[in-house]
Scaffold this motif. Sequence first.
Motif, short mmCIF file in Angstrom:
data_model
loop_
_atom_site.label_atom_id
_atom_site.label_comp_id
_atom_site.label_asym_id
_atom_site.label_seq_id
_atom_site.Cartn_x
_atom_site.Cartn_y
_atom_site.Cartn_z
N ALA A 327 0.83 -1.20 0.00
CA ALA A 327 0.00 0.00 0.00
C ALA A 327 0.87 1.25 0.00
O ALA A 327 1.97 1.26 0.55
CB ALA A 327 -0.93 0.00 1.20
N ALA A 328 0.37 2.29 -0.64
CA ALA A 328 1.09 3.55 -0.73
C ALA A 328 0.48 4.57 0.23
O ALA A 328 -0.68 4.95 0.08
CB ALA A 328 1.05 4.08 -2.15
N ALA A 329 1.24 4.98 1.22
CA ALA A 329 0.79 5.99 2.17
C ALA A 329 2.03 6.60 2.81
O ALA A 329 3.10 5.98 2.84
CB ALA A 329 -0.12 5.39 3.23
N LYS A 330 1.88 7.80 3.33
CA LYS A 330 3.02 8.51 3.90
C LYS A 330 3.69 7.72 5.00
O LYS A 330 4.92 7.66 5.08
CB LYS A 330 2.58 9.88 4.42
CG LYS A 330 3.74 10.74 4.88
CD LYS A 330 3.27 12.15 5.23
CE LYS A 330 4.46 13.03 5.64
NZ LYS A 330 4.02 14.41 5.98
N GLN A 331 2.88 7.07 5.87
CA GLN A 331 3.46 6.32 6.98
C GLN A 331 4.17 5.04 6.53
O GLN A 331 4.85 4.40 7.31
CB GLN A 331 2.39 5.98 8.02
CG GLN A 331 1.25 5.11 7.52
CD GLN A 331 0.07 5.94 7.04
OE1 GLN A 331 0.25 7.05 6.56
NE2 GLN A 331 -1.14 5.40 7.18
N ARG A 332 4.01 4.67 5.24
CA ARG A 332 4.76 3.52 4.71
C ARG A 332 6.18 3.90 4.32
O ARG A 332 6.98 3.02 4.03
CB ARG A 332 4.02 2.93 3.51
CG ARG A 332 2.58 2.50 3.79
CD ARG A 332 2.51 1.41 4.83
NE ARG A 332 1.14 1.03 5.16
CZ ARG A 332 0.55 -0.09 4.77
NH1 ARG A 332 1.23 -0.96 4.05
NH2 ARG A 332 -0.68 -0.35 5.12
N GLY A 333 6.48 5.21 4.27
CA GLY A 333 7.86 5.66 4.13
C GLY A 333 8.46 5.59 2.75
O GLY A 333 9.69 5.63 2.60
N LEU A 334 7.64 5.53 1.69
CA LEU A 334 8.19 5.38 0.34
C LEU A 334 9.07 6.57 -0.06
O LEU A 334 9.99 6.42 -0.86
CB LEU A 334 7.05 5.25 -0.68
CG LEU A 334 6.42 3.88 -0.85
CD1 LEU A 334 5.73 3.41 0.42
CD2 LEU A 334 5.42 3.88 -2.00
#
Length: 543
Positions: A327-334
């Motif tokens: 999943a793509a989200a800010k908290q995933r740190g991409l």
Amino acid sequence: MLVDNGVNGDSRVQKAARSAAEAGWEVVLLGKSPVTQPQSWRLGDAEVRLLVMPDPLARRRHEFRRAWLRWPLAYPPSGIAAHRAQAVKAWQTDLRMRAAELTLATRAGAGGGRVKLRQQALRAEQIAAGLTRKWVSFRYWQLTRARKGRKLRSPWDRAYTVFWQKMYGDGAWRKLEPGLWDYELAYGPVIDELAPDLIHANDFRMLGVAARAKIRAAAQGRTVKVVWDAHEFLPGIKPWQDNARWLPAHCAHEREYAPYADAVMTVSDSLAELLVATHRLPETPAVVLNAPAAEHGPTGAEAEPLPDLRARCGVGPETPLLVYSGAAAKQRGLGIMVEALPQLPGMHVALVVNKPDGPYLTEVKAQAAKLGVADRVHVLPYVSHWQVVPFLAGADVGVIPIHHWPNHEIALITKFFEYSHARLPLVVSDVKTMAATVRSTGQGEVFRAEDVADYVRAVRAVLADPGRYRAAYDRPGLLANWTWEAQARVLDGVYARLLPDAPGPVGDTSGSAGDPHDSAGPAYHTGPVGGLTGAPPRAGVTA
């Protein structure tokens, strides 16, 4: 089985439904259709039904009212704003066409004074249309600001939340998050029609739907067992919505219905312990890891060609390639993977995500362009869950840069197992469970979350000696314990314990039982969902 999404993209749910059906259970998986029509298909021997779910209760009452005091000139939230904006565009388009016709008439020498009068009238109308468009745009902007300005995090909203918590306790979700009823109204009648013996409820929204179905069945003299599959620790979730009511409401809903679960399963030992403490469960939940199931793919003529990660990125085998899948989200740190690229010359990044064109990925791609590395960042969509492992194997390193959030600390997430079966060296952030596992196995390097310099160090260390990290996967039993086949035996054991008298081949929950279809052929029976006659499967499971 019940799930609050469209099934596709939720590998855990797909694997559970298919494995349960392979073990002899009659499985109907109910999900939410992403369109306005119901959908259905087969997932192995399991039946998938996506239900149409209108969600009017998900909208708050203030969304139907005008914000007279803060935005007095805003259009009412009735849809008239879009209508007016489109009408003005149509008017201006018509004026341009009429101006073009007058130009042609002038060139032809027709009309004389009449044409000039029409031109003057047209210019006046064009001025009026321009002013009207500005007025409509201003009022539309006011409406947009009014919608964005109400985030349900004001002191009033917090007081509103506390008031209903005091009034109704765990029942406060009915006031704070009435949209949960939309799930009940869509799924409940279908479950009652199926009349299952067991309901497998995936995550917190479906727990209430399953519990209420169990209560209704009991009132009719039927016994229904409920399995609650907790994918996350709800109090540790970072809500996707900027809403002070969301988390208290969903936690209250979960607390109200957790006692109705006859068995609980979850994704890690740490989360199992938290669930016991939070809900005072009488026994520790069974742990079913999110391990990959490559064996679930089609075979023979139906098999699809395996996608090639490097081909989709347009890079050759000599190019260092880092991959993130999930999943793509800010908290995933991409973002850190992009920020580090100027310090990692020649390296490329593949982001295999659920929403390639979503707003967060738009920010990530803009950052890549700003840093001058856009040509080294490749955003790709998901592949089928049985294709994930061979697809990811084309990379040099698997990256999990997630930030410190309670749910990130307590479990080995799906991509960890997928990277492992792809035999990729790992670069992971220092969230508790995952960091401890990687340090123990030696399959990768750990860096401080959100620390670009330490991330660069970890990547360089892995690429300097990748064979050292890949060798960790040769440890006897390591990958064997991280297979879906092993997890499916746990799942089957939970079902068999709750329904010990289920008809058909119960099997050996230790995993030694044979395929229930080996001697009897495809197993169907005529029951609440209809079907063909033949060797009866185990009691029905609505998943």
